[in-house]
Design a protein around this motif. Structure first.
Motif, mmCIF file in Angstrom:
data_model
loop_
_atom_site.group_PDB
_atom_site.id
_atom_site.type_symbol
_atom_site.label_atom_id
_atom_site.label_comp_id
_atom_site.label_asym_id
_atom_site.label_seq_id
_atom_site.Cartn_x
_atom_site.Cartn_y
_atom_site.Cartn_z
ATOM 1 N N PHE A 224 0.847 -1.191 0.000
ATOM 2 C CA PHE A 224 0.000 0.000 0.000
ATOM 3 C C PHE A 224 0.879 1.236 0.000
ATOM 4 O O PHE A 224 1.834 1.333 0.765
ATOM 5 C CB PHE A 224 -0.935 0.016 1.209
ATOM 6 C CG PHE A 224 -2.052 -0.966 1.091
ATOM 7 C CD1 PHE A 224 -3.152 -0.680 0.296
ATOM 8 C CD2 PHE A 224 -2.012 -2.179 1.749
ATOM 9 C CE1 PHE A 224 -4.195 -1.589 0.169
ATOM 10 C CE2 PHE A 224 -3.046 -3.091 1.632
ATOM 11 C CZ PHE A 224 -4.134 -2.797 0.836
ATOM 12 N N ASP B 226 -1.490 6.930 -1.323
ATOM 13 C CA ASP B 226 -2.847 7.313 -1.735
ATOM 14 C C ASP B 226 -3.493 6.144 -2.471
ATOM 15 O O ASP B 226 -3.009 5.024 -2.394
ATOM 16 C CB ASP B 226 -2.831 8.602 -2.573
ATOM 17 C CG ASP B 226 -1.991 8.495 -3.845
ATOM 18 O OD1 ASP B 226 -1.953 7.408 -4.464
ATOM 19 O OD2 ASP B 226 -1.382 9.501 -4.242
ATOM 20 N N ASP B 227 -4.567 6.400 -3.201
ATOM 21 C CA ASP B 227 -5.277 5.266 -3.819
ATOM 22 C C ASP B 227 -4.739 4.883 -5.198
ATOM 23 O O ASP B 227 -5.227 3.929 -5.798
ATOM 24 C CB ASP B 227 -6.784 5.514 -3.857
ATOM 25 C CG ASP B 227 -7.226 6.485 -4.923
ATOM 26 O OD1 ASP B 227 -6.380 7.218 -5.482
ATOM 27 O OD2 ASP B 227 -8.432 6.518 -5.197
ATOM 28 N N CYS B 228 -3.726 5.582 -5.685
ATOM 29 C CA CYS B 228 -3.060 5.237 -6.954
ATOM 30 C C CYS B 228 -4.093 4.931 -8.052
ATOM 31 O O CYS B 228 -4.081 3.854 -8.646
ATOM 32 C CB CYS B 228 -2.100 4.078 -6.755
ATOM 33 S SG CYS B 228 -1.054 3.728 -8.178
ATOM 34 N N GLY C 55 -7.133 4.167 -7.933
ATOM 35 C CA GLY C 55 -8.004 3.037 -7.658
ATOM 36 C C GLY C 55 -7.293 1.712 -7.451
ATOM 37 O O GLY C 55 -7.914 0.744 -7.019
ATOM 38 N N ALA D 242 -5.171 0.894 -5.191
ATOM 39 C CA ALA D 242 -5.130 0.523 -3.777
ATOM 40 C C ALA D 242 -6.436 -0.154 -3.358
ATOM 41 O O ALA D 242 -6.426 -1.063 -2.531
ATOM 42 C CB ALA D 242 -4.843 1.741 -2.903
ATOM 43 N N TRP D 243 -7.550 0.268 -3.931
ATOM 44 C CA TRP D 243 -8.822 -0.403 -3.630
ATOM 45 C C TRP D 243 -8.799 -1.834 -4.145
ATOM 46 O O TRP D 243 -9.255 -2.761 -3.465
ATOM 47 C CB TRP D 243 -10.004 0.361 -4.227
ATOM 48 C CG TRP D 243 -10.388 1.531 -3.405
ATOM 49 C CD1 TRP D 243 -10.185 2.847 -3.695
ATOM 50 C CD2 TRP D 243 -11.030 1.507 -2.124
ATOM 51 N NE1 TRP D 243 -10.658 3.641 -2.687
ATOM 52 C CE2 TRP D 243 -11.189 2.841 -1.707
ATOM 53 C CE3 TRP D 243 -11.480 0.493 -1.294
ATOM 54 C CZ2 TRP D 243 -11.783 3.181 -0.494
ATOM 55 C CZ3 TRP D 243 -12.068 0.827 -0.084
ATOM 56 C CH2 TRP D 243 -12.218 2.165 0.299
ATOM 57 N N TRP E 297 -4.484 2.726 4.571
ATOM 58 C CA TRP E 297 -5.047 1.494 4.000
ATOM 59 C C TRP E 297 -5.042 0.371 5.027
ATOM 60 O O TRP E 297 -5.954 -0.450 5.072
ATOM 61 C CB TRP E 297 -4.318 1.121 2.715
ATOM 62 C CG TRP E 297 -4.593 2.155 1.689
ATOM 63 C CD1 TRP E 297 -3.798 3.226 1.353
ATOM 64 C CD2 TRP E 297 -5.785 2.296 0.924
ATOM 65 N NE1 TRP E 297 -4.433 3.990 0.423
ATOM 66 C CE2 TRP E 297 -5.654 3.449 0.133
ATOM 67 C CE3 TRP E 297 -6.955 1.556 0.830
ATOM 68 C CZ2 TRP E 297 -6.642 3.869 -0.744
ATOM 69 C CZ3 TRP E 297 -7.945 1.973 -0.049
ATOM 70 C CH2 TRP E 297 -7.781 3.119 -0.830
ATOM 71 N N ARG F 218 -7.893 1.130 7.262
ATOM 72 C CA ARG F 218 -9.152 0.813 6.573
ATOM 73 C C ARG F 218 -9.405 -0.696 6.595
ATOM 74 O O ARG F 218 -10.522 -1.135 6.851
ATOM 75 C CB ARG F 218 -9.095 1.350 5.146
ATOM 76 C CG ARG F 218 -10.401 1.232 4.388
ATOM 77 C CD ARG F 218 -10.357 2.008 3.084
ATOM 78 N NE ARG F 218 -10.477 3.436 3.358
ATOM 79 C CZ ARG F 218 -9.565 4.354 3.024
ATOM 80 N NH1 ARG F 218 -8.459 3.996 2.416
ATOM 81 N NH2 ARG F 218 -9.750 5.619 3.291
#
Length: 100
Positions: free
Chosen positions: A50, A53-55, A57, A59-60, A85, A88
């Motif tokens: 991780f 940030d979410d790169c 999407g 990372a999701w 992350w 989360r």
């Protein structure tokens, strides 16, 4: 650990939003090459990937991949200074009643 997971982990954490399109696409291909579900060992190794940030999407997608493991990978609160992350992942497991 499968070769696809080793390759993804060896590439290090996901880049941030400043990464060029080529790097983002390469990491996306690596992530998609990992068949689900992952093992507990693979899920723990993937935690190191991780980024900040979410790169875009990715990372999701990584979070959902980690969650395919047999058990929650984080069973204790990682604390307020942990990667967002990781927090989360823990909160999702706690909200689902999988960890205290």
């Amino acid at each position: 650990m499968r070769a696809e997971v080793r390759a993804f982990v060896a590439a290090g954490p996901l880049p941030d939003w400043d990464a060029d399109e080529e790097e983002t696409d390469r990491r996306d291909r690596q992530l998609r090459a990992i068949a689900r579900p992952v093992t507990a060992v693979e899920a723990r190794a993937l935690l190191t990937c991780f980024g900040p940030d979410d790169c875009y999407g990715l990372a999701w997608s990584l979070l959902h991949l980690v969650e395919t493991g047999p058990d929650p990978v984080l069973t204790a609160d990682p604390g307020p200074d942990a990667n967002a992350w990781h927090r989360r992942l823990f909160l999702r497991a706690a909200n689902a009643g999988l960890v205290p």
